[in-house]
Structures are given as structure tokens and as C-alpha cells.
Design a protein around this motif. Structure first.
Motif: not given
Length: 211
Positions: A150-156
């Protein structure tokens, strides 16, 4: 590769935990199969897919959605490396940051240790903070895997269960590098749809050859 990444990170961050490292690598297993020399759509036929000379070709590295080298319409320059770092139209320039960081260090952008150094030193400060907080956490590996997505890849939500299963396998390997027990494997093979509620009931799992 998992062991090499763990060992290098521990040199940089001695208090890094196996749970945190496994959570990161569980995501990278889905993104790049934990390979530094990867690019989005590199498996397609050229000119979008990779040839031997593609990895140092600026035009190839700069391909994005408009050239058919990426899936998301926001992608300006294709994803690269362990985490598939991209440049996007909403302002992210992690593809460019990675390559510029590599040039500043006199290394190839697809060098494994260079990419780990980039994650810890050359990336956007927000992502560096998120990464270090996860790498040093003792929280449940499934929770950390989701947080990384969610927070590093930004792809929840993208293949969360697959990433969590990857992370659990990596964690099992890091705790038992030999990878085997009598009669089978100490780790659950990702290609097999195993009912999670039975994981704790078995001493060993079918080997990859059995699967």
C-alpha cells in the motif's frame, strides 16, 4: 537471491528483521521475481520486450504506456528493477531517480546491491522512511507485506494474497536456509493452492518436484 538481499540489508541496517525483509521480498517476488535486471513488459517481443542491448538503451528504458511498454495509463517511463520503479504523469520519477543514482555511483542500474542502496539512500525520502520502518518491524509478516504494498509500492490490493504467500515462503527460507525436511519441503510451494488453515498442522510440505 533472498539470502543475498537479507545479508546486504543487515550490513546497512543491523536491526532489520526477517519479518520486515520477507515482507519486502514477498512483494518483489510478484513484481520482479526478486531480480534486479527486470523491466516492465521485458518478456514481450522486441522492440517493447528486451534484447541483449536493451538494458543500457535509454530509449528502451524510457518507454511507457504510450509505447505499449506498460499497463497503467499514468506510466510515462516503464517500471524498472526489483520494485518496478516508474515515472508517472502524477509526478513520480523513481525510474529516473534510480538511473541517475546508478550513474552517480558509476554502476549499472540493474546491479542488485546498487538497487538496495538506492532504496535506502537515493529514493524519495518518504519511501525511504516507509521502507526502514517496515524493515525494522517485528509485526506479523502478512501485515507488513500489505503495508509495503500500500505505502511503498502504492498499488493497494494488487495480488495481495500472492504477495503474502510469497513473503511467508521467504520467511520460512530465511529461518531455515536448507529449505528441506525429511520427506518434503519446509516451505510451501507458491504454485500449489494450499488451504492456509492446514499450514500449522503439517511438519513438511510437498516438494517442488511433487507439486
Amino acid at each position: 537471491r533472498s539470502r543475498a538481499v537479507r545479508n546486504f540489508i543487515k550490513k546497512k541496517i543491523p536491526n532489520a528483521t526477517d519479518n520486515g525483509i520477507a515482507a519486502m521480498l514477498g512483494n518483489f517476488a510478484t513484481e520482479s521475481n526478486i531480480k534486479a535486471k527486470r523491466a516492465e513488459s521485458d518478456y514481450l517481443s522486441p522492440p517493447i520486450g528486451a534484447t541483449e542491448s536493451s538494458w543500457d538503451d535509454e530509449n528502451w528504458l524510457n518507454m511507457g504506456f504510450a509505447q505499449g511498454a506498460s499497463i497503467g495509463s499514468l506510466v510515462v517511463h516503464r517500471g524498472l528493477g526489483l520494485g518496478m520503479w516508474t515515472d508517472t504523469s502524477d509526478g513520480a520519477i523513481r525510474n529516473t531517480l534510480l538511473r541517475n543514482y546508478a550513474k552517480s555511483k558509476g554502476k549499472k542500474w540493474y546491479d542488485l546491491e546498487l538497487q538496495i542502496d538506492f532504496m535506502l539512500e537515493g529514493d524519495n525520502p518518504y519511501y525511504i522512511h516507509i521502507l526502514k520502518s517496515i524493515l525494522t518491524s517485528n509485526e506479523n509478516v502478512a501485515t507488513l507485506t500489505q503495508r509495503f504494498l500500500v505505502h511503498w509500492e502504492g498499488n493497494a490490493g494488487d495480488k495481495l494474497k500472492e504477495r503474502q504467500n510469497n513473503a511467508q515462503q521467504v520467511l520460512s527460507f530465511l529461518k531455515n536456509p536448507s529449505g528441506t525436511t525429511k520427506g518434503g519441503s519446509s516451505t510451501l510451494q507458491s504454485s500449489w493452492g494450499f488451504p492456509e488453515e492446514y499450514r500449522s498442522k503439517l511438519k513438511s510440505f510437498p516438494s517442488s518436484a511433487t507439486v
